[in-house]
Write an enzyme that holds these catalytic residues in place. Sequence first.
Site, PDB file in Angstrom:
ATOM      1  N   ASP A  12      12.391  39.232   2.568  1.00 19.16           N
ATOM      2  CA  ASP A  12      11.411  38.144   2.586  1.00 19.16           C
ATOM      3  C   ASP A  12      10.136  38.529   1.835  1.00 19.16           C
ATOM      4  O   ASP A  12       9.804  39.708   1.731  1.00 19.16           O
ATOM      5  CB  ASP A  12      11.091  37.809   4.051  1.00 19.16           C
ATOM      6  CG  ASP A  12      10.423  36.446   4.184  1.00 19.16           C
ATOM      7  OD1 ASP A  12      10.465  35.649   3.228  1.00 19.16           O
ATOM      8  OD2 ASP A  12       9.843  36.196   5.258  1.00 19.16           O
ATOM      9  N   HIS A  29      11.374  35.920  -7.055  1.00 16.48           N
ATOM     10  CA  HIS A  29      12.810  36.140  -6.825  1.00 16.48           C
ATOM     11  C   HIS A  29      13.409  37.021  -7.923  1.00 16.48           C
ATOM     12  O   HIS A  29      14.273  37.852  -7.657  1.00 16.48           O
ATOM     13  CB  HIS A  29      13.559  34.807  -6.768  1.00 16.48           C
ATOM     14  CG  HIS A  29      13.154  33.942  -5.615  1.00 16.48           C
ATOM     15  ND1 HIS A  29      13.011  34.430  -4.338  1.00 16.48           N
ATOM     16  CD2 HIS A  29      12.855  32.621  -5.533  1.00 16.48           C
ATOM     17  CE1 HIS A  29      12.643  33.447  -3.524  1.00 16.48           C
ATOM     18  NE2 HIS A  29      12.538  32.347  -4.231  1.00 16.48           N
ATOM     19  N   LEU A 123      30.801  52.027   0.284  1.00 13.88           N
ATOM     20  CA  LEU A 123      29.854  51.126   0.957  1.00 13.88           C
ATOM     21  C   LEU A 123      30.356  49.677   0.994  1.00 13.88           C
ATOM     22  O   LEU A 123      30.817  49.146  -0.021  1.00 13.88           O
ATOM     23  CB  LEU A 123      28.527  51.171   0.185  1.00 13.88           C
ATOM     24  CG  LEU A 123      27.413  50.235   0.652  1.00 13.88           C
ATOM     25  CD1 LEU A 123      26.706  50.793   1.886  1.00 13.88           C
ATOM     26  CD2 LEU A 123      26.383  49.999  -0.454  1.00 13.88           C
TER      27      LEU A 123
HETATM   28  C1  FPP Z   1      12.730  35.059   0.787  1.00 13.98           C
HETATM   29  O1  FPP Z   1      11.510  35.058   0.110  1.00 13.98           O
HETATM   30  C2  FPP Z   1      13.775  35.350  -0.139  1.00 13.98           C
HETATM   31  C3  FPP Z   1      14.776  34.492  -0.459  1.00 13.98           C
HETATM   32  C4  FPP Z   1      14.897  33.141   0.097  1.00 13.98           C
HETATM   33  C5  FPP Z   1      15.774  34.877  -1.424  1.00 13.98           C
HETATM   34  C6  FPP Z   1      16.090  36.331  -1.502  1.00 13.98           C
HETATM   35  C7  FPP Z   1      16.488  36.549  -2.863  1.00 13.98           C
HETATM   36  C8  FPP Z   1      16.304  37.646  -3.604  1.00 13.98           C
HETATM   37  C9  FPP Z   1      15.787  38.923  -3.073  1.00 13.98           C
HETATM   38  C10 FPP Z   1      16.581  37.600  -5.028  1.00 13.98           C
HETATM   39  C11 FPP Z   1      17.964  37.128  -5.278  1.00 13.98           C
HETATM   40  C12 FPP Z   1      18.775  38.265  -5.559  1.00 13.98           C
HETATM   41  C13 FPP Z   1      20.070  38.218  -5.637  1.00 13.98           C
HETATM   42  C14 FPP Z   1      20.772  39.404  -6.134  1.00 13.98           C
HETATM   43  C15 FPP Z   1      20.809  37.020  -5.241  1.00 13.98           C
HETATM   44  P1  FPP Z   1      10.624  33.757   0.211  1.00 13.98           P
HETATM   45  O2  FPP Z   1      10.831  32.965  -1.013  1.00 13.98           O
HETATM   46  O3  FPP Z   1      10.901  33.041   1.487  1.00 13.98           O
HETATM   47  O4  FPP Z   1       9.197  34.376   0.214  1.00 13.98           O
HETATM   48  P2  FPP Z   1       7.930  33.792   0.959  1.00 13.98           P
HETATM   49  O5  FPP Z   1       8.210  33.929   2.437  1.00 13.98           O
HETATM   50  O6  FPP Z   1       6.866  34.703   0.507  1.00 13.98           O
HETATM   51  O7  FPP Z   1       7.754  32.380   0.511  1.00 13.98           O
END
Ligand code: FPP
Length: 233
Positions: A12, A29, A123
């Site tokens: 997150d 992202h 893994l």
């Molecule tokens: C949460 O951050 C993250 C997500 C919803 C997506 C997680 C995705 C990645 C780490 C990148 C994708 C990678 C691959 C390999 C698929 P948020 O957007 O909710 O952050 P915020 O809470 O700061 O708004």
Amino acid sequence: MSAIKHVAIIMDGNGRWAKQRLRPRIWGHVRGSSVVSDIVQAADDNGIKSLTLYAFSTENWNRPKDEVFSLFKLLKKFLQKEKNRIIANNISFKVIGEIQNLPQETISMIKEVEELTSRATGLNLTFAFGYGGRAEIIQAFNAFALKYPGQTLKESQLNQYFYRPEIGDVDLMIRTGGEKRISNFLLWQMAYAELYFTDTKWPDFTPKEFKNILQEVSKRERRFGNINQDSDV
Ligand code: FPP
């Protein structure tokens, strides 16, 4: 450290990380996806058997369309880029969740890497994508009911109907980004998990912090509802 076999991570903080830098959320992202490979490597290096990463929840479908589609694209790109390294490192890759509404090219890429690594013995790398913990429990229960109509399900039987039975219970759940919630992630499998919340936003999360967390958590005493025979508490 050997007691921690299954680590689950809620990655997150990408959006806030980008916002702090006056960039669009998608940029967060993109940076977040490059951290994924480092942490996969670190999990392997630290003797972890299963690593489950929350990349897209069922609730994430409600986000703006361009953000949702950029996550699909990032997943495809990640697999294209890392495919050979995943194979070379004997990693067994699988996606858990409902992926039927993803673009066909993303689904094909997922299937390709899943098939290429289906016999790997290293893994277990799992991406939770289109995933919801409650949905997983309900689909497992329905699968059981269909197979054994009218029968009662025992606690020990449910795991085998989950999306990826071999990963089993979670030993440690890490959430980056400062929020202290489990957000419908691996609800059943986390029953006795150690929880660790860090303020570090996912794009800033490093193998070093990961290793420190593993070391710190391995010092915690896990009793699984039992008592410590040496203590009188
Ligand atoms: C949460 O951050 C993250 C997500 C919803 C997506 C997680 C995705 C990645 C780490 C990148 C994708 C990678 C691959 C390999 C698929 P948020 O957007 O909710 O952050 P915020 O809470 O700061 O708004």
